[in-house]
Motif scaffolding. Sequence first.
Motif, PDB file in Angstrom:
ATOM      1  N   MET A  15      -5.394   9.848 -15.268  1.00  0.00           N
ATOM      2  CA  MET A  15      -4.840   8.817 -14.402  1.00  0.00           C
ATOM      3  C   MET A  15      -5.665   8.764 -13.128  1.00  0.00           C
ATOM      4  SD  MET A  15      -3.057   7.554 -11.674  1.00  0.00           S
ATOM      5  CE  MET A  15      -2.564   9.052 -10.819  1.00  0.00           C
ATOM      6  N   VAL A  16      -6.115   7.565 -12.772  1.00  0.00           N
ATOM      7  CA  VAL A  16      -6.911   7.344 -11.567  1.00  0.00           C
ATOM      8  C   VAL A  16      -6.166   6.355 -10.682  1.00  0.00           C
ATOM      9  CG1 VAL A  16      -9.090   6.468 -10.647  1.00  0.00           C
ATOM     10  CG2 VAL A  16      -9.067   7.744 -12.820  1.00  0.00           C
ATOM     11  N   GLU A  17      -5.920   6.743  -9.429  1.00  0.00           N
ATOM     12  CA  GLU A  17      -5.207   5.845  -8.507  1.00  0.00           C
ATOM     13  C   GLU A  17      -6.102   5.416  -7.349  1.00  0.00           C
ATOM     14  OE1 GLU A  17      -1.064   5.558  -5.967  1.00  0.00           O
ATOM     15  OE2 GLU A  17      -2.248   7.395  -5.844  1.00  0.00           O
ATOM     16  N   GLY A  18      -6.175   4.103  -7.134  1.00  0.00           N
ATOM     17  CA  GLY A  18      -6.726   3.556  -5.899  1.00  0.00           C
ATOM     18  C   GLY A  18      -5.590   3.533  -4.891  1.00  0.00           C
ATOM     19  N   SER A  19      -5.345   4.648  -4.250  1.00  0.00           N
ATOM     20  CA  SER A  19      -4.098   4.877  -3.512  1.00  0.00           C
ATOM     21  C   SER A  19      -3.938   4.005  -2.282  1.00  0.00           C
ATOM     22  CB  SER A  19      -4.030   6.346  -3.070  1.00  0.00           C
ATOM     23  OG  SER A  19      -4.376   7.231  -4.104  1.00  0.00           O
ATOM     24  N   GLN A  20      -5.031   3.765  -1.557  1.00  0.00           N
ATOM     25  CA  GLN A  20      -4.873   3.235  -0.220  1.00  0.00           C
ATOM     26  C   GLN A  20      -5.040   1.716  -0.100  1.00  0.00           C
ATOM     27  OE1 GLN A  20      -6.197   5.702   3.061  1.00  0.00           O
ATOM     28  NE2 GLN A  20      -6.753   7.298   1.594  1.00  0.00           N
ATOM     29  N   ILE A  21      -5.141   1.037  -1.231  1.00  0.00           N
ATOM     30  CA  ILE A  21      -4.929  -0.413  -1.200  1.00  0.00           C
ATOM     31  C   ILE A  21      -3.539  -0.640  -0.610  1.00  0.00           C
ATOM     32  CG2 ILE A  21      -4.738  -2.517  -2.596  1.00  0.00           C
ATOM     33  CD1 ILE A  21      -6.448  -0.983  -4.735  1.00  0.00           C
ATOM     34  N   ASP A  22      -2.612   0.180  -1.058  1.00  0.00           N
ATOM     35  CA  ASP A  22      -1.226   0.136  -0.583  1.00  0.00           C
ATOM     36  C   ASP A  22      -1.123   0.457   0.907  1.00  0.00           C
ATOM     37  OD1 ASP A  22       1.800   0.353  -1.007  1.00  0.00           O
ATOM     38  OD2 ASP A  22       1.329   2.392  -0.343  1.00  0.00           O
ATOM     39  N   TRP A  23      -1.809   1.489   1.346  1.00  0.00           N
ATOM     40  CA  TRP A  23      -1.699   1.885   2.748  1.00  0.00           C
ATOM     41  C   TRP A  23      -2.237   0.787   3.666  1.00  0.00           C
ATOM     42  CZ3 TRP A  23      -3.162   7.836   3.108  1.00  0.00           C
ATOM     43  CH2 TRP A  23      -2.328   8.550   2.246  1.00  0.00           C
ATOM     44  N   ALA A  24      -3.313   0.146   3.244  1.00  0.00           N
ATOM     45  CA  ALA A  24      -3.856  -0.970   4.022  1.00  0.00           C
ATOM     46  C   ALA A  24      -2.879  -2.144   4.027  1.00  0.00           C
ATOM     47  CB  ALA A  24      -5.205  -1.400   3.463  1.00  0.00           C
ATOM     48  N   GLY A  25      -2.233  -2.373   2.886  1.00  0.00           N
ATOM     49  CA  GLY A  25      -1.240  -3.443   2.817  1.00  0.00           C
ATOM     50  C   GLY A  25      -0.068  -3.193   3.738  1.00  0.00           C
ATOM     51  N   HIS A  26       0.410  -1.953   3.778  1.00  0.00           N
ATOM     52  CA  HIS A  26       1.501  -1.601   4.698  1.00  0.00           C
ATOM     53  C   HIS A  26       1.102  -1.883   6.141  1.00  0.00           C
ATOM     54  CE1 HIS A  26       4.585   0.207   2.179  1.00  0.00           C
ATOM     55  NE2 HIS A  26       3.677   0.889   1.509  1.00  0.00           N
ATOM     56  N   ALA A  27      -0.157  -1.642   6.466  1.00  0.00           N
ATOM     57  CA  ALA A  27      -0.645  -1.843   7.833  1.00  0.00           C
ATOM     58  C   ALA A  27      -1.082  -3.284   8.093  1.00  0.00           C
ATOM     59  CB  ALA A  27      -1.814  -0.898   8.110  1.00  0.00           C
ATOM     60  N   ASN A  28      -0.967  -4.159   7.080  1.00  0.00           N
ATOM     61  CA  ASN A  28      -1.435  -5.549   7.201  1.00  0.00           C
ATOM     62  C   ASN A  28      -2.894  -5.603   7.625  1.00  0.00           C
ATOM     63  OD1 ASN A  28       1.673  -7.127   8.427  1.00  0.00           O
ATOM     64  ND2 ASN A  28       1.184  -6.105   6.516  1.00  0.00           N
ATOM     65  N   ASP A  29      -3.695  -4.808   6.961  1.00  0.00           N
ATOM     66  CA  ASP A  29      -5.113  -4.632   7.303  1.00  0.00           C
ATOM     67  C   ASP A  29      -5.973  -5.160   6.150  1.00  0.00           C
ATOM     68  OD1 ASP A  29      -7.678  -3.714   7.817  1.00  0.00           O
ATOM     69  OD2 ASP A  29      -7.136  -1.582   7.864  1.00  0.00           O
ATOM     70  N   SER A  30      -6.460  -6.384   6.276  1.00  0.00           N
ATOM     71  CA  SER A  30      -7.249  -6.992   5.195  1.00  0.00           C
ATOM     72  C   SER A  30      -8.603  -6.318   5.028  1.00  0.00           C
ATOM     73  CB  SER A  30      -7.433  -8.489   5.451  1.00  0.00           C
ATOM     74  OG  SER A  30      -8.101  -8.732   6.681  1.00  0.00           O
TER      75      SER A  30
END
Length: 449
Positions: A271-286
Amino acid sequence: MRKKIWVIATISLLIIGSVIGINSTDTNAKSSNQKHNNGKVKNVIVLIGDGMGPAYTTAYRYMKDNPSTPQMEETIFDKYLVGMAKTYPEDSEENVTDSAAAATSMAAGVKTYNGAISVDNDKESVKTILEAAKESGKATGLVATSQINHATPAAFGTHDESRHNYNDIADDYFDDMINGEHKVDVLLGGGTKYFDREDRNLINEFKADGYNYVTTTEEMLENENDHLLGLFAPVGFPKAIDRKESTPSLDEMTSEALEKLSQEKDGFFLMVEGSQIDWAGHANDSVGAMSEMEDFAKAFETVIEFAKENEHTQVVLTADHSTGGFSIGRDGVYNFNPEAIKAAKRTPEFMAQKIIEGNSVEEVLSKYVTFDFTQKELKAIKDAASKDDFDTLYSTISEVFNDRAGVGFTTSGHTGVDVPVYAYGPKNEAFSGLIENTDIAEEIFGFLK
């Protein structure tokens, strides 16, 4: 009459193929692949873009587009789109999922409450596809750019009633065994602070049990042990464009995991996760979001190359949910400008930290951004910097890029939209159409029997 029906059917198939991105060459290649390997699955690779809703993959396509051509080119994702997945949890209070409940659905085939790490609504442990793989003699691996005991990887390799019990989850990786063996052979991600604690040093315990422990890219690439613990940050990694060479990319960790796991003759689960697409989304950081999308795309490309060489490998890629209510276009303007995002050499998060550390606003912005800021933008950033609050400053810098790019966000949390599903291998049809996220685990359990 029969000829007319045949013509209509052929035209319909061509139209459907063009809509979902499948052409006759792709179809023939898939049929040839399935015939060659008799549809058998030996290796399973699941990739999860945390928070990666449909707008993220669309924005990434805009980012990769060649403006000199009239048609927008396909990305590595587009070529393998097979369907969409529903993401809702089984929670008495919330009907929009968090990462833990969604990961449990994909890891164990069970809908559950938000915060659950592979336990059901009675808080009883449920078997995961990683555990089933280990029981069948396969090698297993987890790769993430968050701490490796974060919700998504944890749901594949551990069990806990709360995703926030980080120390207990880290302990579970070592303590909870199958047939006398640790469940995960290759663990790569962040989380040193949870594995090296005052009350317990899991790193030393893993080393004593034959695992090689690495903390840098160089050490990882030199590793020759097929049991590997790699922890490259105290918690999560820096965003992709903010990383130093000593911290590996998701692609590099994925390549290392594939190299080691593929040595097992009975196959493997990864299993491979691109984890911080989510973290950037939470921060509204495009900027951070697109940086992480690029990191994830490269890892997917590496996985596809591996699967094409090893035809008994089934790949499935999806998201656990979408984050931030990310939209392309805002304020009634019908335009998206990727160049504004590309102008950033580092993320707004990185720039905000540099300013908080005492560097001047002008110095930081001129060093890490290629466009000139307006007086209005500069004033907003300086006003935020004067408050000496990191979150306010990070948000203000991010909003400059969002506004220039034409990107919008509706929330700092998750949304309940369906998420895209991509697949490559002998069993792609198992993931096609509109599916439940639990179907992913249920199908893979079938492959592993």
